[in-house]
Design an enzyme around this catalytic site. Structure first.
Site, mmCIF file in Angstrom:
data_model
loop_
_atom_site.group_PDB
_atom_site.id
_atom_site.type_symbol
_atom_site.label_atom_id
_atom_site.label_comp_id
_atom_site.label_asym_id
_atom_site.label_seq_id
_atom_site.Cartn_x
_atom_site.Cartn_y
_atom_site.Cartn_z
ATOM 1 C CD1 TRP A 110 -67.709 30.593 -69.365
ATOM 2 C CD2 TRP A 110 -69.176 32.269 -69.143
ATOM 3 N NE1 TRP A 110 -68.569 30.280 -68.337
ATOM 4 C CE2 TRP A 110 -69.470 31.277 -68.181
ATOM 5 C CE3 TRP A 110 -69.971 33.419 -69.184
ATOM 6 C CZ2 TRP A 110 -70.536 31.412 -67.277
ATOM 7 C CZ3 TRP A 110 -71.023 33.550 -68.289
ATOM 8 C CH2 TRP A 110 -71.296 32.555 -67.346
ATOM 9 C CG HIS A 125 -56.137 33.238 -72.965
ATOM 10 N ND1 HIS A 125 -56.173 32.792 -74.263
ATOM 11 C CD2 HIS A 125 -56.680 32.256 -72.209
ATOM 12 C CE1 HIS A 125 -56.728 31.587 -74.293
ATOM 13 N NE2 HIS A 125 -57.050 31.237 -73.056
ATOM 14 C CD GLU A 150 -54.979 28.373 -70.652
ATOM 15 O OE1 GLU A 150 -56.004 27.694 -70.593
ATOM 16 O OE2 GLU A 150 -54.947 29.503 -71.140
ATOM 17 N N GLY A 164 -62.001 26.177 -70.894
ATOM 18 C CA GLY A 164 -62.542 27.021 -71.959
ATOM 19 C C GLY A 164 -63.868 26.480 -72.466
HETATM 20 P P1 PGA Z 1 -60.092 25.065 -73.882
HETATM 21 O O1 PGA Z 1 -59.507 26.514 -73.605
HETATM 22 O O2 PGA Z 1 -60.534 24.485 -72.570
HETATM 23 O O3 PGA Z 1 -61.225 25.328 -74.809
HETATM 24 O O4 PGA Z 1 -58.999 24.258 -74.499
HETATM 25 C C1 PGA Z 1 -58.732 26.798 -72.492
HETATM 26 C C2 PGA Z 1 -58.344 28.246 -72.536
HETATM 27 O O5 PGA Z 1 -58.174 28.810 -73.609
HETATM 28 O O6 PGA Z 1 -58.188 28.901 -71.541
#
Ligand code: PGA
Length: 250
Positions: free
Chosen positions: A9, A93, A163, A231
């Site tokens: 979140w 992250h 990611e 996200g």
């Molecule tokens: P997003 O973010 O789904 O908004 O692209 C993913 C994340 O940052 O973990």
């Protein structure tokens, strides 16, 4: 094996009441065969943790600090997170790395989490995908450095969240396509096996970056990943419910 969906979140929603509503909605519509991990802002954590007991979602924190206690203004230890009910912790992250977190910091966080029996969700990902393959070396470095002190015994407990930074967020153009994701997961698996031996095959790999109802199933199936890190779409209960359903079908 059930797929995992992690809802990050970030610094949302604005109030505890909204956070509780969001958690309740996600929970009510969660299909069987999907493991749901909610990562709310820390201030809302205890309230959602009390609610999560006997319910079928688990909780994760978005960050932890590597020390156990001391003069570290604003930080939260893995022990505190564990006592509060965290079973997962996002480590490294890209939005935290952008604020200065290094691979060394991340490696300490991973260890601190493991010590408290919290499952680290280790985020890795290149800022851009060049045509010469430099991003592959970058991913290798991130994995090796972030897991530098992790033993063979413990590595299988870790979840790697791949990611690609360029695919993260509302402004990103799109998610990585499933075929390219599949190639990348093979590479990540190889890096893990080279470093840890066959146990590297047991590490779960999930994908994050512009996951939406329209691409969730294809990403999981075609990318051959163990789940998703979602996200902004996890804040929209209609979209998030659809994502959970699509993952259950994958
Ligand atoms: P997003 O973010 O789904 O908004 O692209 C993913 C994340 O940052 O973990």
């Amino acid at each position: 094996m059930s797929k995992i969906v992690v809802a990050n979140w970030k610094m949302n929603p604005g109030t505890l009441a909204e956070a509780k509503k969001l958690a309740a909605l996600s929970l009510r519509t969660k299909p069987k065969g999907v493991k749901l991990v909610l990562c709310p802002p820390t201030l809302f954590f205890m309230s959602l943790s009390a609610n999560s007991r006997n319910k079928n979602y688990q909780l994760g924190v978005q960050n932890i600090f590597h020390e156990t206690s001391g003069a570290y203004t604003g930080e939260i230890s893995a022990k505190m997170a564990s006592v509060a009910g965290a079973q997962f912790a996002i480590c490294g992250h890209s939005e935290r790395r952008r604020l200065g977190e290094t691979d060394i910091d991340v490696s300490k966080k991973v260890l601190a989490a493991l010590k408290e029996k919290i499952i680290p969700i280790l985020c890795i990902g290149e800022a851009e995908r060049d045509t010469h393959g430099a991003y592959l070396d970058f991913l290798k470095g991130q994995i090796r450095n972030s897991l530098s002190s992790v033993s063979k015994n413990l590595v299988k407990k870790i979840i790697i969240a791949y990611e690609p930074v360029w695919a993260i967020g509302k402004e990103a153009k799109d998610a990585l396509n499933a075929d390219t994701l599949h190639q990348t997961t093979i590479l990540i698996r190889k890096i893990l096996v080279d470093r840890f031996g066959t146990v590297g095959r047991e590490v779960k790999i999930i994908y994050g970056g512009s996951v939406a109802p329209e691409n969730a199933r294809e990403i999981v199936q075609g990318g051959e990943v163990d789940g998703l890190l979602v996200g902004h779409q996890s804040l929209n209960s209609v979209s998030f419910t659809k994502i959970l359903r699509e993952v259950a079908k994958a």
